[in-house]
Every structure is written in structure tokens, then in C-alpha cells.
Design a protein around this motif. Sequence first.
Motif, short mmCIF file in Angstrom:
data_model
loop_
_atom_site.label_atom_id
_atom_site.label_comp_id
_atom_site.label_asym_id
_atom_site.label_seq_id
_atom_site.Cartn_x
_atom_site.Cartn_y
_atom_site.Cartn_z
N THR A 86 -4.15 28.76 -20.75
CA THR A 86 -3.09 29.51 -21.43
C THR A 86 -2.48 28.68 -22.56
O THR A 86 -2.21 29.20 -23.64
N ARG A 87 -2.25 27.39 -22.32
CA ARG A 87 -1.69 26.52 -23.35
C ARG A 87 -2.63 26.42 -24.54
O ARG A 87 -2.20 26.53 -25.69
N LEU A 88 -3.94 26.24 -24.29
CA LEU A 88 -4.90 26.16 -25.39
C LEU A 88 -4.97 27.48 -26.16
O LEU A 88 -5.06 27.48 -27.40
N THR A 116 2.51 33.98 -22.09
CA THR A 116 2.52 32.53 -22.20
C THR A 116 3.85 31.96 -21.71
O THR A 116 3.87 30.96 -20.98
N ARG A 117 4.97 32.58 -22.08
CA ARG A 117 6.27 32.10 -21.62
C ARG A 117 6.40 32.25 -20.11
O ARG A 117 6.95 31.37 -19.44
N ASP A 122 9.46 28.47 -20.95
CA ASP A 122 9.89 28.58 -22.34
C ASP A 122 9.65 27.30 -23.14
O ASP A 122 9.20 27.34 -24.29
N ALA A 123 9.92 26.14 -22.57
CA ALA A 123 9.82 24.88 -23.32
C ALA A 123 8.37 24.56 -23.68
O ALA A 123 8.06 24.21 -24.82
N VAL A 124 7.47 24.68 -22.72
CA VAL A 124 6.07 24.36 -22.97
C VAL A 124 5.46 25.38 -23.92
O VAL A 124 4.67 25.04 -24.81
N ALA A 125 5.81 26.66 -23.75
CA ALA A 125 5.28 27.70 -24.63
C ALA A 125 5.74 27.49 -26.06
O ALA A 125 4.97 27.66 -27.01
N ALA A 126 7.01 27.12 -26.23
CA ALA A 126 7.53 26.88 -27.58
C ALA A 126 6.84 25.67 -28.21
O ALA A 126 6.54 25.67 -29.41
N ALA A 127 6.56 24.65 -27.41
CA ALA A 127 5.87 23.46 -27.95
C ALA A 127 4.43 23.80 -28.33
O ALA A 127 3.91 23.29 -29.32
#
Length: 159
Positions: A86-88, A116-117, A122-127
Motif C-alpha cells: 500500500t505504501r509503494l 491508504t489512510r 494519517d502520518a505514514v500516508a501523508a509521508a
Amino acid sequence: MRMFSNMDVTGGFSDFWGYIREPRPHRWAIWGVAIALTWFIFHGVSEYLIPYEKPKAQIIYFENWKSTRSESEIRADWVARAKETTRLNAEKRAEFQRLAKSLGVEYDSTEADRVTRETLGDAVAAAAMKKPEPVKTHSTLAERAARGPRAASTAKPQP
């Protein structure tokens, strides 16, 4: 078109066959050289102009798990891999959004951003979706024109 409708090649073949059958002193040597030269040219083209590389041996590694793994360990591994995927995907989606924006194309990713959020927080998705700062290498022609002409006092007159 009319001259090709009644083609007769038997005369040409019979002349060629008659020429081959005539006894000449070096007939077989010439045939040998012609065949060897033809083979040499075709072999050279097939070997060097169109090379074929044999496939190399590959070693493919795979994960080996203990047979005593619990259900919770298996699920935790699945979740970790899903979060990484998901992060990629979020990073790629952010790149595509920037490309679409630069081309003036509508690109709606609200549903994917919501997932994704929910998945990453929220923090990792925004990054992951953060836009990197553009690197400024030199001024554009428009910026140089907006600054105006350089002062005449700094330029040295040419004799």
C-alpha cells in the motif's frame, strides 16, 4: 503487366543445366569455393551479426517458514506485506498525480487515498504522498527577462 503473364523459365534452366554439365578443368574446385564461401558468409551472419546467448543459470530464492508458525504470525506477516504494498502504491499514485497535474489531466484518487489512510494511518500516508521539492538548477528565460538588463556600470566597454 502483359509481359509477365506468359513467363517461360524452362529455357533459362536448360541453358544453366547445359553450362553446368560442360566439362571444364577447374569445375569442381570452383564449385567447392562457391559453396564454402556461401557457407562461411551465412555462418558468419548467424554467429556474429545475430548472436544467441544461452540462458544463464538462475538461483531463485524463496522464503522458508517454520512449520510451527501460529495463525497470528502468518496474519501479521500478511498485514506487514500488505502495508508495504500500500505504501509503494501510494508513492506511485502521488507521482502519477504530479504527472497528471503537469499535463492538465483530471486524476481523482480520493478513494485510493482513503484506503491508504485507513491502512497506514494519517502520518505514514501523508509521508508517502508528500510532494518532493523541485530542484532549481538555473533560472528560466522568463525570470532573466523579468530582472531586466544588467547595469551598464558593471559592463566594461569594448575598444
